[in-house]
Scaffold this motif. Structure first.
Motif, PDB file in Angstrom:
ATOM      1  N   GLN A 190       4.098  -0.415  -2.460  1.00  0.00           N
ATOM      2  CA  GLN A 190       3.406   0.405  -1.467  1.00  0.00           C
ATOM      3  C   GLN A 190       3.297   1.861  -1.930  1.00  0.00           C
ATOM      4  OE1 GLN A 190       2.009  -0.920   1.255  1.00  0.00           O
ATOM      5  NE2 GLN A 190       2.743  -2.916   0.544  1.00  0.00           N
ATOM      6  N   GLN A 191       3.929   2.184  -3.043  1.00  0.00           N
ATOM      7  CA  GLN A 191       3.977   3.552  -3.533  1.00  0.00           C
ATOM      8  C   GLN A 191       2.689   3.864  -4.305  1.00  0.00           C
ATOM      9  OE1 GLN A 191       4.404   5.690  -6.169  1.00  0.00           O
ATOM     10  NE2 GLN A 191       5.451   7.348  -5.103  1.00  0.00           N
ATOM     11  N   LEU A 192       2.014   4.952  -3.940  1.00  0.00           N
ATOM     12  CA  LEU A 192       0.687   5.249  -4.464  1.00  0.00           C
ATOM     13  C   LEU A 192       0.674   5.320  -5.983  1.00  0.00           C
ATOM     14  CD1 LEU A 192      -2.274   6.036  -4.127  1.00  0.00           C
ATOM     15  CD2 LEU A 192      -1.518   8.425  -3.843  1.00  0.00           C
ATOM     16  N   TYR A 193       1.620   6.072  -6.568  1.00  0.00           N
ATOM     17  CA  TYR A 193       1.610   6.239  -8.019  1.00  0.00           C
ATOM     18  C   TYR A 193       1.822   4.896  -8.734  1.00  0.00           C
ATOM     19  CZ  TYR A 193       1.680  11.284  -7.294  1.00  0.00           C
ATOM     20  OH  TYR A 193       1.365  12.569  -6.921  1.00  0.00           O
ATOM     21  N   GLU A 194       2.703   4.082  -8.188  1.00  0.00           N
ATOM     22  CA  GLU A 194       2.928   2.770  -8.795  1.00  0.00           C
ATOM     23  C   GLU A 194       1.656   1.927  -8.744  1.00  0.00           C
ATOM     24  OE1 GLU A 194       6.183   0.767  -7.034  1.00  0.00           O
ATOM     25  OE2 GLU A 194       7.708   2.084  -7.898  1.00  0.00           O
ATOM     26  N   ARG A 195       0.968   1.959  -7.617  1.00  0.00           N
ATOM     27  CA  ARG A 195      -0.249   1.179  -7.475  1.00  0.00           C
ATOM     28  C   ARG A 195      -1.320   1.661  -8.456  1.00  0.00           C
ATOM     29  NH1 ARG A 195      -0.362  -2.188  -3.316  1.00  0.00           N
ATOM     30  NH2 ARG A 195      -2.642  -2.328  -3.403  1.00  0.00           N
ATOM     31  N   GLU A 196      -1.412   2.957  -8.642  1.00  0.00           N
ATOM     32  CA  GLU A 196      -2.383   3.491  -9.592  1.00  0.00           C
ATOM     33  C   GLU A 196      -2.072   3.018 -11.003  1.00  0.00           C
ATOM     34  OE1 GLU A 196      -2.186   7.669  -8.983  1.00  0.00           O
ATOM     35  OE2 GLU A 196      -3.703   7.671  -7.385  1.00  0.00           O
ATOM     36  N   ARG A 197      -0.776   2.971 -11.340  1.00  0.00           N
ATOM     37  CA  ARG A 197      -0.392   2.515 -12.682  1.00  0.00           C
ATOM     38  C   ARG A 197      -0.734   1.040 -12.868  1.00  0.00           C
ATOM     39  NH1 ARG A 197       4.441   5.577 -11.299  1.00  0.00           N
ATOM     40  NH2 ARG A 197       4.352   7.623 -12.290  1.00  0.00           N
ATOM     41  N   TYR A 198      -0.436   0.218 -11.849  1.00  0.00           N
ATOM     42  CA  TYR A 198      -0.753  -1.211 -11.956  1.00  0.00           C
ATOM     43  C   TYR A 198      -2.259  -1.422 -12.076  1.00  0.00           C
ATOM     44  CZ  TYR A 198       4.038  -2.613 -10.785  1.00  0.00           C
ATOM     45  OH  TYR A 198       5.401  -2.812 -10.799  1.00  0.00           O
ATOM     46  N   GLU A 199      -3.042  -0.671 -11.315  1.00  0.00           N
ATOM     47  CA  GLU A 199      -4.495  -0.797 -11.395  1.00  0.00           C
ATOM     48  C   GLU A 199      -5.007  -0.383 -12.770  1.00  0.00           C
ATOM     49  OE1 GLU A 199      -6.421   1.171  -8.178  1.00  0.00           O
ATOM     50  OE2 GLU A 199      -5.398   0.000  -6.636  1.00  0.00           O
ATOM     51  N   ARG A 200      -4.380   0.621 -13.357  1.00  0.00           N
ATOM     52  CA  ARG A 200      -4.764   1.055 -14.697  1.00  0.00           C
ATOM     53  C   ARG A 200      -4.442  -0.030 -15.728  1.00  0.00           C
ATOM     54  NH1 ARG A 200      -8.247   2.863 -18.110  1.00  0.00           N
ATOM     55  NH2 ARG A 200      -7.392   4.054 -19.863  1.00  0.00           N
ATOM     56  N   ILE A 201      -3.319  -0.702 -15.555  1.00  0.00           N
ATOM     57  CA  ILE A 201      -2.968  -1.800 -16.465  1.00  0.00           C
ATOM     58  C   ILE A 201      -4.012  -2.906 -16.373  1.00  0.00           C
ATOM     59  CG2 ILE A 201      -1.296  -3.655 -16.871  1.00  0.00           C
ATOM     60  CD1 ILE A 201       0.894  -1.656 -16.005  1.00  0.00           C
ATOM     61  N   ILE A 202      -4.441  -3.231 -15.154  1.00  0.00           N
ATOM     62  CA  ILE A 202      -5.472  -4.248 -14.964  1.00  0.00           C
ATOM     63  C   ILE A 202      -6.771  -3.820 -15.640  1.00  0.00           C
ATOM     64  CG2 ILE A 202      -6.977  -5.275 -13.200  1.00  0.00           C
ATOM     65  CD1 ILE A 202      -4.519  -5.453 -11.398  1.00  0.00           C
ATOM     66  N   GLU A 203      -7.122  -2.546 -15.483  1.00  0.00           N
ATOM     67  CA  GLU A 203      -8.338  -2.030 -16.100  1.00  0.00           C
ATOM     68  C   GLU A 203      -8.272  -2.143 -17.622  1.00  0.00           C
ATOM     69  OE1 GLU A 203     -11.113   2.014 -15.928  1.00  0.00           O
ATOM     70  OE2 GLU A 203      -9.061   2.050 -15.154  1.00  0.00           O
ATOM     71  N   LEU A 204      -7.143  -1.773 -18.197  1.00  0.00           N
ATOM     72  CA  LEU A 204      -6.978  -1.862 -19.648  1.00  0.00           C
ATOM     73  C   LEU A 204      -7.014  -3.306 -20.123  1.00  0.00           C
ATOM     74  CD1 LEU A 204      -4.190   0.826 -20.137  1.00  0.00           C
ATOM     75  CD2 LEU A 204      -6.555   0.969 -20.964  1.00  0.00           C
ATOM     76  N   ALA A 205      -6.416  -4.212 -19.358  1.00  0.00           N
ATOM     77  CA  ALA A 205      -6.432  -5.625 -19.734  1.00  0.00           C
ATOM     78  C   ALA A 205      -7.863  -6.148 -19.767  1.00  0.00           C
ATOM     79  CB  ALA A 205      -5.592  -6.453 -18.752  1.00  0.00           C
ATOM     80  N   SER A 258      -2.294  -9.156 -16.802  1.00  0.00           N
ATOM     81  CA  SER A 258      -3.038  -9.020 -15.555  1.00  0.00           C
ATOM     82  C   SER A 258      -2.277  -9.626 -14.387  1.00  0.00           C
ATOM     83  CB  SER A 258      -4.404  -9.700 -15.691  1.00  0.00           C
ATOM     84  OG  SER A 258      -5.003  -9.873 -14.428  1.00  0.00           O
ATOM     85  N   ALA A 259      -1.693 -10.796 -14.591  1.00  0.00           N
ATOM     86  CA  ALA A 259      -0.945 -11.458 -13.518  1.00  0.00           C
ATOM     87  C   ALA A 259       0.260 -10.626 -13.100  1.00  0.00           C
ATOM     88  CB  ALA A 259      -0.509 -12.848 -13.968  1.00  0.00           C
ATOM     89  N   ALA A 260       0.975 -10.075 -14.079  1.00  0.00           N
ATOM     90  CA  ALA A 260       2.140  -9.249 -13.759  1.00  0.00           C
ATOM     91  C   ALA A 260       1.733  -8.005 -12.976  1.00  0.00           C
ATOM     92  CB  ALA A 260       2.863  -8.855 -15.046  1.00  0.00           C
ATOM     93  N   ALA A 261       0.617  -7.382 -13.362  1.00  0.00           N
ATOM     94  CA  ALA A 261       0.148  -6.189 -12.655  1.00  0.00           C
ATOM     95  C   ALA A 261      -0.298  -6.535 -11.234  1.00  0.00           C
ATOM     96  CB  ALA A 261      -1.005  -5.549 -13.431  1.00  0.00           C
ATOM     97  N   ARG A 262      -0.958  -7.678 -11.053  1.00  0.00           N
ATOM     98  CA  ARG A 262      -1.378  -8.083  -9.710  1.00  0.00           C
ATOM     99  C   ARG A 262      -0.175  -8.391  -8.829  1.00  0.00           C
ATOM    100  NH1 ARG A 262      -4.942 -12.914 -10.819  1.00  0.00           N
ATOM    101  NH2 ARG A 262      -4.346 -12.659 -13.006  1.00  0.00           N
ATOM    102  N   SER A 263       0.856  -8.997  -9.415  1.00  0.00           N
ATOM    103  CA  SER A 263       2.083  -9.243  -8.658  1.00  0.00           C
ATOM    104  C   SER A 263       2.742  -7.920  -8.273  1.00  0.00           C
ATOM    105  CB  SER A 263       3.057 -10.099  -9.476  1.00  0.00           C
ATOM    106  OG  SER A 263       2.522 -11.394  -9.700  1.00  0.00           O
ATOM    107  N   GLY A 264       2.696  -6.943  -9.188  1.00  0.00           N
ATOM    108  CA  GLY A 264       3.239  -5.624  -8.873  1.00  0.00           C
ATOM    109  C   GLY A 264       2.511  -4.979  -7.711  1.00  0.00           C
ATOM    110  N   LEU A 265       1.176  -5.097  -7.686  1.00  0.00           N
ATOM    111  CA  LEU A 265       0.397  -4.558  -6.574  1.00  0.00           C
ATOM    112  C   LEU A 265       0.722  -5.257  -5.265  1.00  0.00           C
ATOM    113  CD1 LEU A 265      -3.129  -4.089  -8.213  1.00  0.00           C
ATOM    114  CD2 LEU A 265      -1.667  -2.281  -7.292  1.00  0.00           C
ATOM    115  N   ALA A 266       1.054  -6.532  -5.344  1.00  0.00           N
ATOM    116  CA  ALA A 266       1.369  -7.285  -4.130  1.00  0.00           C
ATOM    117  C   ALA A 266       2.627  -6.761  -3.453  1.00  0.00           C
ATOM    118  CB  ALA A 266       1.537  -8.772  -4.469  1.00  0.00           C
ATOM    119  N   TRP A 267       3.549  -6.204  -4.223  1.00  0.00           N
ATOM    120  CA  TRP A 267       4.833  -5.773  -3.672  1.00  0.00           C
ATOM    121  C   TRP A 267       4.932  -4.260  -3.501  1.00  0.00           C
ATOM    122  CZ3 TRP A 267       8.002  -9.090  -1.488  1.00  0.00           C
ATOM    123  CH2 TRP A 267       7.938 -10.428  -1.850  1.00  0.00           C
TER     124      TRP A 267
END
Length: 233
Positions: free
Chosen positions: A26-41, A15-24
């Motif tokens: 700006q690319q929509l697809y990347e953000r969707e992937r990070y949010e999905r990782i958080i959801e799965l966690a 979760s922490a790694a995905a939140r750090s990824g979202l912090a940096w």
């Protein structure tokens, strides 16, 4: 360590790694992937807790919402542990300063979150003064702890669930420069200076290692800074 505890630690890290990824990112697809990782966690954490239910009020949904709410852009959004400072503060008679906390009703040493703009030493002087009215001087750092390892659950197990705050506690040996107690009206219900036997008797069991190390440090028997062993997690 139990397998479930190891999984909980890794879920928190994911979760922490995905939140750090979202912090940096700006690319929509990347953000969707990070949010999905958080959801799965979150879903995995709920399964680990023993009650997965795909509903808006589930633990998974609460974790997801809470984690996403913590995301801020850039370096300030890089997820790191919180830091707190605590004091084993002694009077000239070698007695330890303890306070009965307003939030939990438990006896413990003065402690608090490290505030922005203050050094750890400045912070602990402020905390001692605010909680007890005692003026103090830090002498040395004696311990660096991950408090998750001493946070006991109702079953006696270590609390390493993914929602637990990852806090690094810095403990300072301090000397009291005054003796008049002036308690904070909300944070401290009672306070006083205690001999070792009485101090160990009134604090919760998980706090006893901190108290024992404090008295050892005051007597000059603790020369190295304590830190959690590598094999702990």
């Amino acid at each position: 360590m139990e397998p479930n505890e190891e999984i909980a630690i890794r879920l928190n890290s994911i979760s922490a790694a995905a939140r750090s990824g979202l912090a940096w990112s700006q690319q929509l697809y990347e953000r969707e992937r990070y949010e999905r990782i958080i959801e799965l966690a979150g879903e995995m954490a709920e399964i680990l807790a023993g009650g997965f239910e795909a509903s808006s009020t589930s633990l998974a949904a609460e974790l997801r919402a809470g984690w996403l709410a913590q995301v801020t852009p850039g370096a300030s959004g890089y997820v790191t542990p919180k830091v707190s400072t605590g004091a084993v503060c002694f009077d000239p008679q070698g007695r330890l300063l303890l306070g009965k906390r307003g939030d939990s009703g438990l006896w413990f040493v003065p402690t608090g979150w490290l505030e922005v703009g203050l050094t750890p030493a400045q912070n602990i002087v402020k905390e001692i003064r605010e909680e007890t009215g005692i003026e103090a001087r830090p002498l040395k750092l004696i311990a660096v702890r991950d408090t998750r390892l001493s946070r006991a659950t109702s079953t006696g197990a270590t609390d390493l669930n993914p929602a637990a705050i990852h806090n690094i506690a810095l403990t300072f040996l301090c000397e009291a420069l005054s003796s008049e107690l002036k308690l904070h009206p909300l944070e401290t219900l009672e306070a006083g200076f205690f001999e070792e036997e009485e101090a160990l008797h009134i604090v919760p069991s998980r706090a006893r290692p901190v108290i024992e190390q404090g008295f050892m440090a005051w007597r000059g028997m603790l020369t190295d800074v304590y830190f959690d062993p590598l094999e702990t997690l």
